[in-house]
Enzyme design. Structure first.
Site, PDB file in Angstrom:
ATOM      1  N   ASN A 154       0.755  -1.106  -0.030  1.00  0.00           N
ATOM      2  CA  ASN A 154       0.042   0.192  -0.004  1.00  0.00           C
ATOM      3  C   ASN A 154       0.944   1.359  -0.092  1.00  0.00           C
ATOM      4  O   ASN A 154       1.855   1.491   0.961  1.00  0.00           O
ATOM      5  CB  ASN A 154      -0.845  -0.093   1.168  1.00  0.00           C
ATOM      6  CG  ASN A 154      -1.845   1.039   1.365  1.00  0.00           C
ATOM      7  OD1 ASN A 154      -1.398   2.330   1.149  1.00  0.00           O
ATOM      8  ND2 ASN A 154      -3.191   1.097   1.625  1.00  0.00           N
ATOM      9  N   HIS A 157       0.932   6.013   1.911  1.00  0.00           N
ATOM     10  CA  HIS A 157       1.657   6.947   2.709  1.00  0.00           C
ATOM     11  C   HIS A 157       2.682   7.787   2.048  1.00  0.00           C
ATOM     12  O   HIS A 157       3.035   9.056   2.487  1.00  0.00           O
ATOM     13  CB  HIS A 157       2.448   6.426   3.915  1.00  0.00           C
ATOM     14  CG  HIS A 157       1.370   5.553   4.922  1.00  0.00           C
ATOM     15  ND1 HIS A 157       0.637   6.494   5.570  1.00  0.00           N
ATOM     16  CD2 HIS A 157       1.139   4.378   5.155  1.00  0.00           C
ATOM     17  CE1 HIS A 157      -0.419   5.676   6.244  1.00  0.00           C
ATOM     18  NE2 HIS A 157      -0.087   4.481   5.894  1.00  0.00           N
ATOM     19  N   HIS A 190      -5.761   3.380  -1.383  1.00  0.00           N
ATOM     20  CA  HIS A 190      -7.183   3.802  -0.957  1.00  0.00           C
ATOM     21  C   HIS A 190      -7.495   5.142  -1.430  1.00  0.00           C
ATOM     22  O   HIS A 190      -7.073   6.266  -1.007  1.00  0.00           O
ATOM     23  CB  HIS A 190      -7.173   3.692   0.573  1.00  0.00           C
ATOM     24  CG  HIS A 190      -8.443   3.893   1.355  1.00  0.00           C
ATOM     25  ND1 HIS A 190      -8.631   3.743   2.573  1.00  0.00           N
ATOM     26  CD2 HIS A 190      -9.626   4.143   0.751  1.00  0.00           C
ATOM     27  CE1 HIS A 190      -9.891   3.788   2.796  1.00  0.00           C
ATOM     28  NE2 HIS A 190     -10.611   4.255   1.712  1.00  0.00           N
ATOM     29  N   ARG A 192      -9.711   7.620  -1.156  1.00  0.00           N
ATOM     30  CA  ARG A 192     -10.689   8.336  -0.093  1.00  0.00           C
ATOM     31  C   ARG A 192     -11.686   9.387  -0.531  1.00  0.00           C
ATOM     32  O   ARG A 192     -11.176  10.000  -1.539  1.00  0.00           O
ATOM     33  CB  ARG A 192     -10.004   8.693   1.275  1.00  0.00           C
ATOM     34  CG  ARG A 192      -9.504   7.596   2.165  1.00  0.00           C
ATOM     35  CD  ARG A 192      -8.907   8.307   3.543  1.00  0.00           C
ATOM     36  NE  ARG A 192      -8.669   6.962   4.226  1.00  0.00           N
ATOM     37  CZ  ARG A 192      -9.409   6.925   5.324  1.00  0.00           C
ATOM     38  NH1 ARG A 192     -10.530   7.430   5.500  1.00  0.00           N
ATOM     39  NH2 ARG A 192      -9.124   5.848   6.120  1.00  0.00           N
ATOM     40  N   ARG A 196      -7.434  12.747   0.988  1.00  0.00           N
ATOM     41  CA  ARG A 196      -6.466  13.242   1.612  1.00  0.00           C
ATOM     42  C   ARG A 196      -5.150  12.574   1.392  1.00  0.00           C
ATOM     43  O   ARG A 196      -3.999  13.352   1.762  1.00  0.00           O
ATOM     44  CB  ARG A 196      -6.722  12.752   3.245  1.00  0.00           C
ATOM     45  CG  ARG A 196      -6.572  11.226   3.514  1.00  0.00           C
ATOM     46  CD  ARG A 196      -6.549  11.093   5.102  1.00  0.00           C
ATOM     47  NE  ARG A 196      -7.923  11.154   5.511  1.00  0.00           N
ATOM     48  CZ  ARG A 196      -8.469  10.373   6.612  1.00  0.00           C
ATOM     49  NH1 ARG A 196      -7.732   9.653   7.393  1.00  0.00           N
ATOM     50  NH2 ARG A 196      -9.754  10.498   7.041  1.00  0.00           N
ATOM     51  N   GLU A 217      -8.702   0.185  -2.743  1.00  0.00           N
ATOM     52  CA  GLU A 217      -9.348   0.009  -1.500  1.00  0.00           C
ATOM     53  C   GLU A 217     -10.537   1.460  -1.601  1.00  0.00           C
ATOM     54  O   GLU A 217     -10.248   2.381  -1.972  1.00  0.00           O
ATOM     55  CB  GLU A 217      -8.397   0.427  -0.165  1.00  0.00           C
ATOM     56  CG  GLU A 217      -7.940  -0.810   0.297  1.00  0.00           C
ATOM     57  CD  GLU A 217      -7.016  -0.328   1.634  1.00  0.00           C
ATOM     58  OE1 GLU A 217      -7.435   0.521   2.197  1.00  0.00           O
ATOM     59  OE2 GLU A 217      -6.279  -1.145   1.675  1.00  0.00           O
ATOM     60  N   THR A 248      -8.252   3.011   8.250  1.00  0.00           N
ATOM     61  CA  THR A 248      -9.372   2.368   8.388  1.00  0.00           C
ATOM     62  C   THR A 248      -9.510   1.814   9.887  1.00  0.00           C
ATOM     63  O   THR A 248      -8.409   1.065  10.270  1.00  0.00           O
ATOM     64  CB  THR A 248      -9.266   1.111   7.377  1.00  0.00           C
ATOM     65  OG1 THR A 248      -8.762   1.647   6.381  1.00  0.00           O
ATOM     66  CG2 THR A 248     -10.703   0.659   7.345  1.00  0.00           C
ATOM     67  N   GLU A 298     -10.529  -9.910   3.184  1.00  0.00           N
ATOM     68  CA  GLU A 298      -9.187  -9.575   3.657  1.00  0.00           C
ATOM     69  C   GLU A 298      -9.439  -9.277   5.134  1.00  0.00           C
ATOM     70  O   GLU A 298     -10.502  -8.809   5.798  1.00  0.00           O
ATOM     71  CB  GLU A 298      -8.969  -7.999   3.077  1.00  0.00           C
ATOM     72  CG  GLU A 298      -7.451  -7.866   3.840  1.00  0.00           C
ATOM     73  CD  GLU A 298      -6.904  -6.350   3.336  1.00  0.00           C
ATOM     74  OE1 GLU A 298      -7.197  -5.820   2.090  1.00  0.00           O
ATOM     75  OE2 GLU A 298      -6.423  -5.876   4.098  1.00  0.00           O
ATOM     76  N   HIS A 338      -3.307  -4.688   7.689  1.00  0.00           N
ATOM     77  CA  HIS A 338      -3.461  -3.763   8.668  1.00  0.00           C
ATOM     78  C   HIS A 338      -2.557  -3.871   9.798  1.00  0.00           C
ATOM     79  O   HIS A 338      -2.895  -4.937  10.641  1.00  0.00           O
ATOM     80  CB  HIS A 338      -4.943  -3.579   9.189  1.00  0.00           C
ATOM     81  CG  HIS A 338      -5.191  -2.185   9.171  1.00  0.00           C
ATOM     82  ND1 HIS A 338      -4.712  -1.496  10.184  1.00  0.00           N
ATOM     83  CD2 HIS A 338      -5.849  -0.964   8.476  1.00  0.00           C
ATOM     84  CE1 HIS A 338      -5.089  -0.147  10.267  1.00  0.00           C
ATOM     85  NE2 HIS A 338      -5.680   0.085   9.238  1.00  0.00           N
TER      86      HIS A 338
HETATM   87  N1  PXP Z   1      -5.675  -3.220   4.367  1.00  0.00           N
HETATM   88  C1  PXP Z   1      -6.611  -2.217   4.587  1.00  0.00           C
HETATM   89  C2  PXP Z   1      -7.937  -2.705   4.074  1.00  0.00           C
HETATM   90  C3  PXP Z   1      -6.399  -1.125   4.893  1.00  0.00           C
HETATM   91  O1  PXP Z   1      -7.207  -0.047   5.035  1.00  0.00           O
HETATM   92  C4  PXP Z   1      -4.836  -0.703   5.085  1.00  0.00           C
HETATM   93  C5  PXP Z   1      -4.459   0.617   5.754  1.00  0.00           C
HETATM   94  O2  PXP Z   1      -4.782   1.412   4.333  1.00  0.00           O
HETATM   95  C6  PXP Z   1      -3.894  -1.862   4.971  1.00  0.00           C
HETATM   96  C7  PXP Z   1      -4.389  -2.858   4.574  1.00  0.00           C
HETATM   97  C8  PXP Z   1      -2.521  -1.577   5.140  1.00  0.00           C
HETATM   98  O3  PXP Z   1      -2.368  -1.385   6.542  1.00  0.00           O
HETATM   99  P1  PXP Z   1      -0.846  -0.650   7.065  1.00  0.00           P
HETATM  100  O4  PXP Z   1      -0.664   0.577   6.357  1.00  0.00           O
HETATM  101  O5  PXP Z   1      -1.021  -0.590   8.506  1.00  0.00           O
HETATM  102  O6  PXP Z   1       0.002  -1.597   6.553  1.00  0.00           O
END
Ligand code: PXP
Length: 390
Positions: A154, A157, A190, A192, A196, A217, A248, A298, A338
């Protein structure tokens, strides 16, 4: 009838999934029309198989697999397959395959012997046995049982840092390409409602440049649904979305909004997009996801990662492992994610019914210190080793 699988070795570094072997053995029995028979699979070390080899075949040293058919009068008993996990691990390393993949091959080979095939009876028979083995293994691999866990990354960030300055760098599109070059099996973003981090421009460019798989996402809202239908990522993951949350927070309450979510799934499915539901590891949510036609779930690993002591973490882990098996056995494909980091990922990656992990924050954080390429490679190594890829 039944398959009995006994693990009779003490090799702490060789973690194998008894469950995966049982599943594969059952599948092979069904496929060869002997599901009404009993089969015993015994996993041993080199010392034990060497003893059996000497005693029954007068051959010194260990071997990979031995088959012992039972007498014909016991027609519901197929016999015993004995596999040395120690030899299997060595051979898997030489063949550059996974231990589980090699064990599956040995199991298939052993079963064909019990069914009367014998490659030692001449070239013609050896070729026929080899062809049948290949055919069975290829088909088995396509059933969805996948011992190799994939890492999807992901890159939200990266966009967060870019947006802090309101300029164009760092670019999540470039970051995604680096992640892929370093071995990521997929890219997750994601989009949103409040944009953001990831912006529309990002998803449009990512759709054009991602070489692996794009997982979008999203909350199930009208505007974002339309964007997904236009973009056609390989898959979407439906998540709950609250404006004020930092990330999330919990899993999606699928059971509480089946009708609405079923409609979104149907729209996506018609557009050829697979749908995953981001849910807490709970039977109710798994069943609801299955009922409304999701392809994937997931499993939310947040509570496991946030646990403050071993006992709490073990309990959360058990719930994830049991939920993964429950979903898999219902026919769902299973991802997880997550909060996973360089300490917590290994155990989750070792759950053989989990196909893919979605990890963001930990990798992007480490990238600040060691660079993105290295951060991805380090995580990939953890995932690969846990799922026994050599
Ligand atoms: N899976 C989902 C559905 C998420 O919302 C997120 C956070 O964006 C992640 C995985 C990844 O989480 P992390 O950034 O804590 O690794």
């Amino acid at each position: 009838m039944s398959v009995d699988c006994t693990i009779n070795y003490d090799l702490p570094d060789l973690h194998i999934s008894r469950q995966l072997l049982l599943r594969n053995a059952n599948w092979l029995m069904r496929k060869n029309n002997v599901a009404d028979h009993n089969l015993s699979v015994l996993l041993v070390d080199d010392e034990e198989i060497a003893w059996l080899n000497k005693h029954y075949r007068k051959i010194s040293g260990p071997t990979n697999v031995l088959s012992f058919p039972l007498s014909e009068s016991l027609f519901s008993e197929l016999g015993d397959i004995v596999i040395s996990v120690e030899t299997a691990a060595r051979e898997a390393k030489e063949k550059k395959t996974t231990l589980h993949a090699h064990l599956t091959w040995l199991l298939t080979h052993g079963l064909l012997h019990l069914l009367g095939h014998d490659h030692e009876r001449g070239e013609k028979e050896a070729i026929a046995m080899w062809d049948l083995e290949q055919k069975l293994i290829t088909e088995l691999q396509n059933t969805g049982s996948n011992p190799m866990t994939h890492l999807a990354i992901n890159v939200d960030h990266v966009a967060t840092v870019r947006n802090a300055r309101g300029i164009t760098e760092p670019d999540p599109v470039t970051a995604a390409a680096i992640c892929e070059l370093a071995g990521a099996a997929g890219i997750v973003v994601h989009l949103r409602e409040d944009r953001r981090h990831i912006k529309d421009r990002d998803v449009i460019l990512l759709r054009k440049t991602i070489k692996t798989r794009m997982n979008l996402e999203m909350g199930a809202n009208k505007e974002i649904i339309q964007i997904a239908l236009d973009l056609k990522p390989e898959m979407v993951t439906l998540v709950p979305e609250k404006r004020k949350e930092l990330t999330t927070e919990g899993g999606l309450n699928v059971a509480g909004q089946k009708k609405k979510l079923a409609k979104t799934i149907s729209q996506m499915t018609k557009a050829g997009i697979a749908v995953s539901m981001f849910i807490d590891p709970e039977s109710k949510q798994i069943q609801a996801s299955h009922d409304i036609g999701a392809t994937y779930v997931e499993l939310h690993t947040g509570r496991y990662c946030d646990a403050t002591n071993d006992s709490e973490r073990n309990n959360e882990y058990k719930m994830i492992a049991a939920s993964a098996d429950e979903a898999y056995e219902m026919g769902l494909r299973v991802n997880a994610g997550h909060g996973l980091d360089y300490q917590t990922t290994s155990r989750i990656a070792a759950i053989d019914t989990i196909e893919e992990l979605s990890i963001g924050h930990a990798i992007i954080t480490r990238a600040v210190y060691v660079g993105l390429d290295q951060a991805v490679r380090e995580m990939k190594k953890i995932v690969s080793e846990a799922s026994m890829i050599v």
